[in-house]
Design an enzyme around this catalytic site. Structure first.
Site, PDB file in Angstrom:
ATOM      1  N   SER A   5      -5.523  -6.707  -5.907  1.00 40.52           N
ATOM      2  CA  SER A   5      -5.129  -5.420  -5.337  1.00 40.52           C
ATOM      3  C   SER A   5      -5.828  -4.303  -6.091  1.00 40.52           C
ATOM      4  O   SER A   5      -6.100  -4.436  -7.295  1.00 40.52           O
ATOM      5  CB  SER A   5      -3.614  -5.227  -5.451  1.00 40.52           C
ATOM      6  OG  SER A   5      -3.232  -3.910  -5.082  1.00 40.52           O
ATOM      7  N   TYR A  38       4.078  -5.828 -10.289  1.00 41.60           N
ATOM      8  CA  TYR A  38       3.019  -6.089  -9.305  1.00 41.60           C
ATOM      9  C   TYR A  38       1.663  -5.678  -9.858  1.00 41.60           C
ATOM     10  O   TYR A  38       0.696  -6.453  -9.826  1.00 41.60           O
ATOM     11  CB  TYR A  38       3.328  -5.331  -8.014  1.00 41.60           C
ATOM     12  CG  TYR A  38       2.296  -5.527  -6.918  1.00 41.60           C
ATOM     13  CD1 TYR A  38       2.329  -6.659  -6.112  1.00 41.60           C
ATOM     14  CD2 TYR A  38       1.298  -4.573  -6.686  1.00 41.60           C
ATOM     15  CE1 TYR A  38       1.389  -6.841  -5.111  1.00 41.60           C
ATOM     16  CE2 TYR A  38       0.364  -4.754  -5.696  1.00 41.60           C
ATOM     17  CZ  TYR A  38       0.418  -5.889  -4.907  1.00 41.60           C
ATOM     18  OH  TYR A  38      -0.524  -6.077  -3.913  1.00 41.60           O
TER      19      TYR A  38
END
Length: 262
Positions: free
Chosen positions: A152, A166
């Protein structure tokens, strides 16, 4: 040079985790459209089976469902055992399954941090490790297999949300991919990371519903990602065109990471 086969993944055997929705489904659809044989895995057996049937009907490739909860080590082992019963080798492993949790640093639960790190980072190592006999079965320097880890841009930047676990897990995944690439290249296995930006997925739905216009305005190309964007990058990495690319982190974000203004 045969440009007709440069990006071909026809008849390749592919496993996409988290392949029944969101970015995983986009990737699986791309491989199916290109004539590959794709296995998808997700926690929900009903959804996984349904998507596999729909993708096979779309063709020209075929899609098969092997449901598994990758948080559980026994499910990782069962997934690979089942795949090994059906296939003698694996050309492409796309580690896409993941989780997110956003909460204030004051109340962020330990169990949530552990869950996100486990699925987004540890289990990617576990599954790749378990798949190595299949990944190396036919692989060599002229015909390597490919591991594609879905990271990401939040593993490259500080995200706007308080998604501590995350962001940390994705940053760790980017480096884990480089570490694996340095050791697996000699065994005919390429390892790369894709760092997506904004795509229409279940994980991003609430954020896009709330801040979609603002997010699009911050992206230099002026839109969120499409299925073709993420699937095309995976196909490049796992086709002849990508055989000299390993240990890379490729941003697929429309310029969002480099286009931020202070």
């Amino acid at each position: 040079m045969d440009f007709g086969s440069l990006f071909s993944v026809k008849d390749k055997v592919v496993l996409v985790t988290g392949g029944s929705r969101g970015i995983g489904e986009m990737i699986a659809t791309g491989y199916i459209s290109a004539g590959a044989k794709v296995y998808i895995s997700s926690r929900s057996a009903d959804v996984c089976d349904k998507v596999a049937q729909e993708l096979t009907a779309m063709g020209p490739g075929k899609c098969f469902s092997i449901p598994a909860d990758l948080q559980k080590l026994e499910d990782v082992e069962r997934l690979v055992t089942e795949l090994s019963k059906r296939e003698t080798h694996l050309d492409v492993l796309v580690n896409n399954a993941g989780a997110n949790w956003a909460e204030s640093i004051n109340t962020f639960p330990d169990r949530a941090f552990e869950k996100v790190i486990s699925l987004n980072l540890k289990r990617i190592f576990t599954l790749t490790q378990a798949c190595l006999p299949l990944l190396t079965a036919k692989a060599n320097s002229s015909n390597p297999s490919s591991v594609i880890n879905i990271g990401s841009i939040d593993g490259l930047r500080v995200p706007p949300q308080e998604s501590y676990a995350y962001a940390a897990s994705k940053a760790g995944l980017h480096h884990l991919s480089r570490h694996m690439a340095s050791n697996l290249g000699s065994r005919g296995v390429l390892v790369n990371t894709i760092a997506p930006g904004a795509f229409q997925s279940k994980m991003m739905k609430a954020t896009l519903d709330k801040m979609g216009d603002k997010i699009v305005a911050s992206i230099p190309v002026g839109r969120i990602g499409s299925p073709q964007d993420i699937a095309g990058t995976c196909i490049y990495l796992s086709s002849r065109a990508g055989h000299y690319t390993t240990g890379a982190t490729i941003t697929v974000d429309g310029g969002a990471f480099v286009g931020s203004k202070i």
